[in-house]
Design a protein around this motif. Structure first.
Motif, PDB file in Angstrom:
ATOM      1  N   ASN A  40      -1.630   1.760   7.643  1.00  0.00           N
ATOM      2  CA  ASN A  40      -1.784   3.153   8.059  1.00  0.00           C
ATOM      3  C   ASN A  40      -0.519   3.714   8.686  1.00  0.00           C
ATOM      4  N   ASN A  41       0.564   2.915   8.658  1.00  0.00           N
ATOM      5  CA  ASN A  41       1.863   3.385   9.152  1.00  0.00           C
ATOM      6  C   ASN A  41       1.824   3.800  10.617  1.00  0.00           C
ATOM      7  N   ASP A  67       0.537  -1.413  12.378  1.00  0.00           N
ATOM      8  CA  ASP A  67      -0.492  -1.271  11.352  1.00  0.00           C
ATOM      9  C   ASP A  67       0.216  -0.790  10.094  1.00  0.00           C
TER      10      ASP A  67
END
Length: 113
Positions: free
Chosen positions: A74-75, A71
């Protein structure tokens, strides 16, 4: 870059687990992220890797059972592990490749027979 892995635990053979890795800090320009594992008495080995472009690589022993995903917004890095086997028991580490290679602290996965 700081990496925090979670999601490990005890599961019976044939079960599933989902590992997560949260990246924070200077996460721009991360070229690839991956999951490695280290079983007791054995060297650390690559499990799966995903590039910034979405290309994936899997160890032969997990191909078809594990899925790596990322993702970017959102890291987060994930590893969905299905059809787990006792030989999958290990400490699992996430890493990130940028200018340097960064490692998370590891999360223990134990698969009982």
């Amino acid at each position: 870059v700081q990496l925090q892995a979670s999601g490990g635990g005890l599961v019976q053979a044939g079960g599933s687990l989902r590992l997560s890795c949260a990246a924070s800090g200077s996460t721009f320009d991360i070229k690839a992220m991956g999951w490695y594992r280290q079983a007791e008495g054995k060297p650390r080995e690559l499990v799966a890797q995903i590039t910034s472009g979405g290309s994936t690589t899997y160890a032969y022993s997990v191909e078809g059972r594990f899925t790596i995903s990322r993702d970017n917004a959102n890291n987060f890095l994930y590893l969905q592990m299905n059809s787990l086997k006792p030989e999958d028991t290990a400490v699992y580490y996430c890493n990130a490749v940028q200018r340097y290679i960064y490692w998370g602290q590891g999360t223990l996965v134990t698969v009982s027979s």
